[in-house]
Design a protein around this motif. Structure first.
Motif, PDB file in Angstrom:
ATOM      1  N   MET A   1       0.940  -1.078   0.040  1.00 47.70           N
ATOM      2  CA  MET A   1       0.015   0.008  -0.122  1.00 47.70           C
ATOM      3  C   MET A   1       1.048   1.344  -0.043  1.00 47.70           C
ATOM      4  SD  MET A   1      -2.853   1.297   2.518  1.00 47.70           S
ATOM      5  CE  MET A   1      -2.005   1.800   4.195  1.00 47.70           C
ATOM      6  N   ALA A   2       0.979   2.061  -1.081  1.00 47.15           N
ATOM      7  CA  ALA A   2       1.532   3.325  -1.231  1.00 47.15           C
ATOM      8  C   ALA A   2       0.734   4.472  -1.102  1.00 47.15           C
ATOM      9  CB  ALA A   2       2.361   3.177  -2.488  1.00 47.15           C
ATOM     10  N   LEU A   3       1.055   5.512  -0.404  1.00 46.05           N
ATOM     11  CA  LEU A   3       0.413   6.616  -0.166  1.00 46.05           C
ATOM     12  C   LEU A   3       1.204   7.527  -0.822  1.00 46.05           C
ATOM     13  CD1 LEU A   3      -0.861   6.814   3.532  1.00 46.05           C
ATOM     14  CD2 LEU A   3      -2.329   6.504   1.239  1.00 46.05           C
ATOM     15  N   THR A   4       0.682   8.535  -1.643  1.00 42.03           N
ATOM     16  CA  THR A   4       1.279   9.559  -2.264  1.00 42.03           C
ATOM     17  C   THR A   4       0.441  10.702  -1.969  1.00 42.03           C
ATOM     18  OG1 THR A   4       0.061   9.165  -4.322  1.00 42.03           O
ATOM     19  CG2 THR A   4       2.066   8.345  -3.982  1.00 42.03           C
ATOM     20  N   GLU A   5       1.135  11.880  -1.979  1.00 45.14           N
ATOM     21  CA  GLU A   5       0.786  13.193  -1.527  1.00 45.14           C
ATOM     22  C   GLU A   5       1.127  14.240  -2.829  1.00 45.14           C
ATOM     23  OE1 GLU A   5       0.599  15.850   2.301  1.00 45.14           O
ATOM     24  OE2 GLU A   5       2.399  15.786   1.517  1.00 45.14           O
ATOM     25  N   LYS A   6       0.083  14.975  -3.264  1.00 48.65           N
ATOM     26  CA  LYS A   6       0.474  15.846  -4.331  1.00 48.65           C
ATOM     27  C   LYS A   6      -0.023  17.305  -3.874  1.00 48.65           C
ATOM     28  CE  LYS A   6      -0.833  16.943  -9.021  1.00 48.65           C
ATOM     29  NZ  LYS A   6      -1.689  16.552 -10.309  1.00 48.65           N
ATOM     30  N   ILE A   7       0.749  18.292  -3.947  1.00 49.92           N
ATOM     31  CA  ILE A   7       0.725  19.454  -3.701  1.00 49.92           C
ATOM     32  C   ILE A   7       0.693  20.308  -4.818  1.00 49.92           C
ATOM     33  CG2 ILE A   7       1.279  21.447  -2.090  1.00 49.92           C
ATOM     34  CD1 ILE A   7       2.279  19.197   0.067  1.00 49.92           C
ATOM     35  N   GLU A   8      -0.174  21.307  -5.120  1.00 49.37           N
ATOM     36  CA  GLU A   8      -0.086  22.260  -6.151  1.00 49.37           C
ATOM     37  C   GLU A   8      -1.141  23.412  -5.899  1.00 49.37           C
ATOM     38  OE1 GLU A   8      -1.535  20.703 -10.043  1.00 49.37           O
ATOM     39  OE2 GLU A   8      -3.491  19.789  -8.962  1.00 49.37           O
ATOM     40  N   ILE A   9      -0.406  24.569  -6.590  1.00 47.60           N
ATOM     41  CA  ILE A   9      -1.343  25.790  -6.513  1.00 47.60           C
ATOM     42  C   ILE A   9      -2.244  25.476  -7.890  1.00 47.60           C
ATOM     43  CG2 ILE A   9      -1.293  28.101  -7.018  1.00 47.60           C
ATOM     44  CD1 ILE A   9       0.216  27.520  -4.285  1.00 47.60           C
ATOM     45  N   ASP A  10      -3.638  25.439  -7.314  1.00 49.80           N
ATOM     46  CA  ASP A  10      -4.612  25.141  -8.581  1.00 49.80           C
ATOM     47  C   ASP A  10      -5.654  26.138  -8.878  1.00 49.80           C
ATOM     48  OD1 ASP A  10      -6.201  25.065  -6.198  1.00 49.80           O
ATOM     49  OD2 ASP A  10      -7.398  23.403  -6.966  1.00 49.80           O
ATOM     50  N   ARG A  11      -5.451  27.292  -7.918  1.00 49.24           N
ATOM     51  CA  ARG A  11      -6.443  28.486  -8.552  1.00 49.24           C
ATOM     52  C   ARG A  11      -5.730  29.585  -8.008  1.00 49.24           C
ATOM     53  NH1 ARG A  11     -12.464  27.594  -7.448  1.00 49.24           N
ATOM     54  NH2 ARG A  11     -12.089  26.314  -9.279  1.00 49.24           N
ATOM     55  N   ILE A  12      -5.781  30.637  -9.082  1.00 49.50           N
ATOM     56  CA  ILE A  12      -5.097  32.146  -8.593  1.00 49.50           C
ATOM     57  C   ILE A  12      -6.288  32.867  -9.338  1.00 49.50           C
ATOM     58  CG2 ILE A  12      -3.296  33.584  -8.928  1.00 49.50           C
ATOM     59  CD1 ILE A  12      -1.670  31.301  -9.542  1.00 49.50           C
ATOM     60  N   GLU A  13      -6.676  33.889  -8.515  1.00 49.02           N
ATOM     61  CA  GLU A  13      -7.712  34.667  -9.127  1.00 49.02           C
ATOM     62  C   GLU A  13      -7.628  36.029  -8.576  1.00 49.02           C
ATOM     63  OE1 GLU A  13     -11.784  31.943  -8.523  1.00 49.02           O
ATOM     64  OE2 GLU A  13     -10.723  32.839  -6.685  1.00 49.02           O
ATOM     65  N   VAL A  14      -7.626  37.078  -9.391  1.00 45.85           N
ATOM     66  CA  VAL A  14      -7.647  38.526  -9.331  1.00 45.85           C
ATOM     67  C   VAL A  14      -9.084  38.841  -9.069  1.00 45.85           C
ATOM     68  CG1 VAL A  14      -6.799  40.692 -10.100  1.00 45.85           C
ATOM     69  CG2 VAL A  14      -5.549  38.752 -10.721  1.00 45.85           C
ATOM     70  N   GLN A  17      -9.710  44.330  -8.743  1.00 41.33           N
ATOM     71  CA  GLN A  17      -8.403  44.990  -9.087  1.00 41.33           C
ATOM     72  C   GLN A  17      -7.346  44.466  -8.699  1.00 41.33           C
ATOM     73  OE1 GLN A  17      -8.968  49.137  -8.986  1.00 41.33           O
ATOM     74  NE2 GLN A  17      -9.958  49.396 -10.964  1.00 41.33           N
ATOM     75  N   TRP A  18      -7.195  44.415  -7.013  1.00 39.72           N
ATOM     76  CA  TRP A  18      -5.643  44.341  -6.578  1.00 39.72           C
ATOM     77  C   TRP A  18      -5.831  43.087  -5.910  1.00 39.72           C
ATOM     78  CZ3 TRP A  18      -8.296  49.041  -5.746  1.00 39.72           C
ATOM     79  CH2 TRP A  18      -9.054  49.093  -4.518  1.00 39.72           C
ATOM     80  N   ILE A  19      -7.008  42.534  -5.106  1.00 41.90           N
ATOM     81  CA  ILE A  19      -6.785  41.447  -4.347  1.00 41.90           C
ATOM     82  C   ILE A  19      -6.468  40.141  -5.014  1.00 41.90           C
ATOM     83  CG2 ILE A  19      -8.013  39.737  -2.870  1.00 41.90           C
ATOM     84  CD1 ILE A  19      -9.634  42.374  -2.204  1.00 41.90           C
ATOM     85  N   ILE A  20      -5.453  39.310  -4.904  1.00 37.98           N
ATOM     86  CA  ILE A  20      -5.181  38.039  -5.588  1.00 37.98           C
ATOM     87  C   ILE A  20      -5.492  37.223  -4.343  1.00 37.98           C
ATOM     88  CG2 ILE A  20      -3.459  36.560  -6.588  1.00 37.98           C
ATOM     89  CD1 ILE A  20      -2.247  38.998  -7.549  1.00 37.98           C
ATOM     90  N   GLN A  21      -6.288  35.932  -4.677  1.00 35.03           N
ATOM     91  CA  GLN A  21      -6.558  34.853  -3.990  1.00 35.03           C
ATOM     92  C   GLN A  21      -5.909  33.760  -4.489  1.00 35.03           C
ATOM     93  OE1 GLN A  21     -11.143  35.915  -2.484  1.00 35.03           O
ATOM     94  NE2 GLN A  21     -10.938  34.704  -4.593  1.00 35.03           N
ATOM     95  N   VAL A  22      -5.194  32.986  -3.612  1.00 29.82           N
ATOM     96  CA  VAL A  22      -4.378  31.702  -4.067  1.00 29.82           C
ATOM     97  C   VAL A  22      -4.987  30.508  -3.427  1.00 29.82           C
ATOM     98  CG1 VAL A  22      -2.134  30.598  -4.201  1.00 29.82           C
ATOM     99  CG2 VAL A  22      -2.380  33.096  -4.203  1.00 29.82           C
ATOM    100  N   ARG A  23      -5.192  29.578  -4.053  1.00 28.25           N
ATOM    101  CA  ARG A  23      -5.597  28.084  -3.449  1.00 28.25           C
ATOM    102  C   ARG A  23      -4.713  26.989  -3.589  1.00 28.25           C
ATOM    103  NH1 ARG A  23     -11.132  25.059  -5.025  1.00 28.25           N
ATOM    104  NH2 ARG A  23      -9.872  24.027  -6.767  1.00 28.25           N
ATOM    105  N   ARG A  24      -4.186  26.283  -2.625  1.00 24.19           N
ATOM    106  CA  ARG A  24      -3.411  25.011  -2.714  1.00 24.19           C
ATOM    107  C   ARG A  24      -4.259  24.022  -2.496  1.00 24.19           C
ATOM    108  NH1 ARG A  24       1.002  25.937   1.202  1.00 24.19           N
ATOM    109  NH2 ARG A  24      -0.519  24.983   2.765  1.00 24.19           N
ATOM    110  N   ASN A  25      -4.083  22.887  -3.380  1.00 26.61           N
ATOM    111  CA  ASN A  25      -4.803  21.779  -3.241  1.00 26.61           C
ATOM    112  C   ASN A  25      -3.680  20.703  -2.782  1.00 26.61           C
ATOM    113  OD1 ASN A  25      -6.449  19.497  -3.387  1.00 26.61           O
ATOM    114  ND2 ASN A  25      -6.562  19.647  -5.645  1.00 26.61           N
ATOM    115  N   THR A  26      -4.177  20.058  -1.570  1.00 25.41           N
ATOM    116  CA  THR A  26      -3.188  18.824  -1.264  1.00 25.41           C
ATOM    117  C   THR A  26      -3.929  17.655  -1.517  1.00 25.41           C
ATOM    118  OG1 THR A  26      -2.147  19.971   0.335  1.00 25.41           O
ATOM    119  CG2 THR A  26      -1.928  17.752   0.526  1.00 25.41           C
TER     120      THR A  26
END
Length: 86
Positions: A1-14, A17-26
């Motif tokens: 049984m092998a567990l793997t973890e993948k971490i990536e930035i999957d969403r970047i929204e402006v 005008q100036w607020i940037i929202q970032v989402r990281r998905n694990t």
């Protein structure tokens, strides 16, 4: 049984005008099959140091935060400070 973890930035929204929202998905997988995922979100503003962000986040911030946008953000902050009596 092998567990793997993948971490990536999957969403970047402006936003606004100036607020940037970032989402990281694990994502966790067991033997290649999806087990679970979780999200972590954060917000960036033009007066923040973004040097520790992933390059793709920096690229979007640098494209979105033009001198005009930075000036509008500073004006917004000054107006908010006046309203709050700061």
């Amino acid at each position: 049984m092998a567990l793997t973890e993948k971490i990536e930035i999957d969403r970047i929204e402006v936003v606004n005008q100036w607020i940037i929202q970032v989402r990281r998905n694990t994502t966790i997988e067991r033997d290649g099959e999806f087990v679970s995922n979780s999200f972590h979100r954060w917000v960036l503003n033009p007066d923040m140091d973004i040097s520790g962000q992933e390059q793709k986040v920096q690229n979007i911030a640098n494209a979105a935060w033009t001198d005009e946008v930075k000036a509008a953000y500073e004006t917004f902050k000054a107006e908010q400070a006046k309203r709050l009596g700061a």
